[in-house]
Design a protein around this motif. Structure first.
Motif, PDB file in Angstrom:
ATOM      1  N   TYR A  92       0.808  -1.214   0.000  1.00  0.00           N
ATOM      2  CA  TYR A  92       0.000   0.000   0.000  1.00  0.00           C
ATOM      3  C   TYR A  92       0.844   1.268   0.000  1.00  0.00           C
ATOM      4  O   TYR A  92       0.307   2.365   0.092  1.00  0.00           O
ATOM      5  CB  TYR A  92      -0.912   0.028   1.230  1.00  0.00           C
ATOM      6  N   ARG A 110      -8.539  -9.650   8.998  1.00  0.00           N
ATOM      7  CA  ARG A 110      -9.819  -9.492   8.298  1.00  0.00           C
ATOM      8  C   ARG A 110     -10.296 -10.840   7.754  1.00  0.00           C
ATOM      9  O   ARG A 110     -11.143 -10.890   6.877  1.00  0.00           O
ATOM     10  CB  ARG A 110      -9.670  -8.481   7.147  1.00  0.00           C
ATOM     11  N   MET A 161      -6.465 -10.665   4.616  1.00  0.00           N
ATOM     12  CA  MET A 161      -7.816 -10.825   4.093  1.00  0.00           C
ATOM     13  C   MET A 161      -8.127 -12.304   3.908  1.00  0.00           C
ATOM     14  O   MET A 161      -7.229 -13.143   3.906  1.00  0.00           O
ATOM     15  CB  MET A 161      -7.953 -10.089   2.760  1.00  0.00           C
ATOM     16  N   SER A 167      -8.215  -7.966  -3.714  1.00  0.00           N
ATOM     17  CA  SER A 167      -9.069  -6.884  -3.222  1.00  0.00           C
ATOM     18  C   SER A 167      -9.834  -6.183  -4.344  1.00  0.00           C
ATOM     19  O   SER A 167      -9.381  -6.128  -5.497  1.00  0.00           O
ATOM     20  CB  SER A 167      -8.211  -5.822  -2.521  1.00  0.00           C
ATOM     21  N   THR A 168     -10.986  -5.611  -3.961  1.00  0.00           N
ATOM     22  CA  THR A 168     -11.613  -4.626  -4.832  1.00  0.00           C
ATOM     23  C   THR A 168     -10.819  -3.335  -4.692  1.00  0.00           C
ATOM     24  O   THR A 168     -10.083  -3.132  -3.722  1.00  0.00           O
ATOM     25  CB  THR A 168     -13.071  -4.361  -4.448  1.00  0.00           C
ATOM     26  N   GLN A 169     -10.980  -2.427  -5.644  1.00  0.00           N
ATOM     27  CA  GLN A 169     -10.262  -1.162  -5.554  1.00  0.00           C
ATOM     28  C   GLN A 169     -10.726  -0.354  -4.346  1.00  0.00           C
ATOM     29  O   GLN A 169      -9.927   0.318  -3.688  1.00  0.00           O
ATOM     30  CB  GLN A 169     -10.456  -0.352  -6.839  1.00  0.00           C
ATOM     31  N   GLU A 171     -11.731  -1.544  -1.446  1.00  0.00           N
ATOM     32  CA  GLU A 171     -11.062  -2.113  -0.272  1.00  0.00           C
ATOM     33  C   GLU A 171      -9.607  -1.671  -0.216  1.00  0.00           C
ATOM     34  O   GLU A 171      -9.101  -1.275   0.852  1.00  0.00           O
ATOM     35  CB  GLU A 171     -11.127  -3.643  -0.333  1.00  0.00           C
ATOM     36  N   SER A 172      -8.948  -1.728  -1.354  1.00  0.00           N
ATOM     37  CA  SER A 172      -7.538  -1.361  -1.418  1.00  0.00           C
ATOM     38  C   SER A 172      -7.324   0.089  -1.003  1.00  0.00           C
ATOM     39  O   SER A 172      -6.435   0.405  -0.197  1.00  0.00           O
ATOM     40  CB  SER A 172      -7.015  -1.589  -2.840  1.00  0.00           C
ATOM     41  N   TYR A 175      -7.943   0.495   2.893  1.00  0.00           N
ATOM     42  CA  TYR A 175      -6.834   0.039   3.733  1.00  0.00           C
ATOM     43  C   TYR A 175      -5.632   0.972   3.618  1.00  0.00           C
ATOM     44  O   TYR A 175      -4.943   1.244   4.611  1.00  0.00           O
ATOM     45  CB  TYR A 175      -6.428  -1.374   3.340  1.00  0.00           C
ATOM     46  N   ILE A 183      -0.828  -6.113   2.353  1.00  0.00           N
ATOM     47  CA  ILE A 183      -1.970  -7.014   2.447  1.00  0.00           C
ATOM     48  C   ILE A 183      -1.559  -8.407   1.973  1.00  0.00           C
ATOM     49  O   ILE A 183      -0.798  -8.559   1.019  1.00  0.00           O
ATOM     50  CB  ILE A 183      -3.174  -6.501   1.637  1.00  0.00           C
ATOM     51  N   ASP A 211      -0.996  -4.072  -5.146  1.00  0.00           N
ATOM     52  CA  ASP A 211      -2.433  -4.239  -5.003  1.00  0.00           C
ATOM     53  C   ASP A 211      -3.103  -3.430  -6.122  1.00  0.00           C
ATOM     54  O   ASP A 211      -2.500  -3.243  -7.184  1.00  0.00           O
ATOM     55  CB  ASP A 211      -2.902  -3.842  -3.603  1.00  0.00           C
ATOM     56  N   TRP A 213      -4.681  -0.229  -5.721  1.00  0.00           N
ATOM     57  CA  TRP A 213      -4.862   1.199  -5.450  1.00  0.00           C
ATOM     58  C   TRP A 213      -4.022   2.053  -6.388  1.00  0.00           C
ATOM     59  O   TRP A 213      -4.359   3.208  -6.664  1.00  0.00           O
ATOM     60  CB  TRP A 213      -4.450   1.521  -4.002  1.00  0.00           C
TER      61      TRP A 213
END
Length: 291
Positions: A92, A110, A161, A167-169, A171-172, A175, A183, A211, A213
């Motif tokens: 991230y 999570r 997770m 991840s969805t965007q 969610e990304s 976080y 993650i 990820d 993002w």
């Protein structure tokens, strides 16, 4: 003093640990079920080492399908005192680029579909997870990485997770906004179970991607992740070999108490404890239950 023994759980891309001598493979029986695979037991520079591929041979186990309790219980039965988890993760932070190793110090759990404790009805226990990583084990990993000229960073929070989807965007971005660093899908409940088993634990988080993002990397795919994993796995093997060569022969006390995590954790009165559960806890909690 307790004899020290190093255990290694290999994640995605790390299915073997070359360099171990006098190797034998053992199917360790556990009352919690089957382990991910047979455990390879041997020696590096005279130090005992146990290695287990988390996803099994051929990567046949999903993050949600791993029997984490059996894996940790088996390591405990073999005498493992310190456990290094190798895990592929997404990043991230711009500065935590693919190929970097991160020695994390915190986790955010999570996950929701996994058995996360050895204890339960019939024997209730509450262990501290405030400081889930062994500081001395991290220092030894940092020294090994430095000697091997492996680029690494100390510290960071790893979100775990459920998976197996990425991840969805949304969610990304969420976080990332909360300030988390990485993650992944497998450090939990592994770290919790290691603490319950009084095994000192540390994660070497091997960054494979940004990820989704990142504006230049807005989708994660297995192909690109695997390419980075191949480079990371070679570095991981060198790191573990160096760590093992310089590992102490006797167990060190853990500054955050992982070696005695059960001292005051069990709250169920002896007369109210379930005998069947007590039998299953012989390895994990034998030190305190037999006192």
């Amino acid at each position: 003093m307790t004899k020290a023994m190093l255990g290694v759980i290999g994640g995605s891309g790390v299915y073997d640990l070359p360099g171990i001598e006098d190797v034998r493979e053992e199917a360790v029986a556990s009352p919690w079920g089957e382990t991910s695979d047979k455990i390879r037991i041997g020696r590096i520079a005279g130090r005992d080492v146990a290695f287990l591929p988390r996803h099994g041979s051929g990567h046949r186990l999903s993050p949600s399908g791993i029997n984490y309790r059996a894996n940790i219980d088996a390591m405990k039965r073999l005498g493992v005192t310190d456990l290094v988890s190798l895990s592929a993760v997404g990043s991230y932070k711009q500065e935590l680029a693919p190929g970097l190793f991160v020695l994390v110090d915190q986790y955010v759990d999570r996950t929701f579909g996994r058995e996360s404790s050895f204890f339960g009805n019939g024997c209730v226990a509450h262990v501290s997870m405030a400081h889930p990583v062994g500081p001395r084990l991290v220092e030894r990993l940092a020294a090994a990485a430095t000697e091997e000229k492996i680029e690494f960073v100390k510290g960071g929070a790893l979100v775990v997770m459920e998976g197996p989807q990425f991840s969805t965007q949304a969610e990304s971005l969420a976080y990332k906004a909360q300030g988390f660093s990485l993650i992944g899908m497998t450090a939990m409940p592994e770290a919790k179970l290691a603490r319950e088993a009084e095994i000192t634990y540390a994660t070497v988080a091997m960054v494979t991607d940004f990820d989704c993002w990142h504006p230049d990397h807005d989708a994660v795919d297995v192909k690109s992740v695997i390419e980075v994993m191949h480079h990371n796995s070679e570095k991981a093997r060198r790191l573990v070999a160096n760590l093992a060569r310089n590992f102490p022969h006797e167990r060190e006390e853990c500054p955050v108490g992982s070696h005695r995590a059960l001292d005051y954790a069990i709250i169920t009165a002896p007369a109210a404890r379930d005998p069947a559960l007590m039998k299953k806890l012989d390895a994990v909690a034998g030190r305190v239950l037999s006192a």
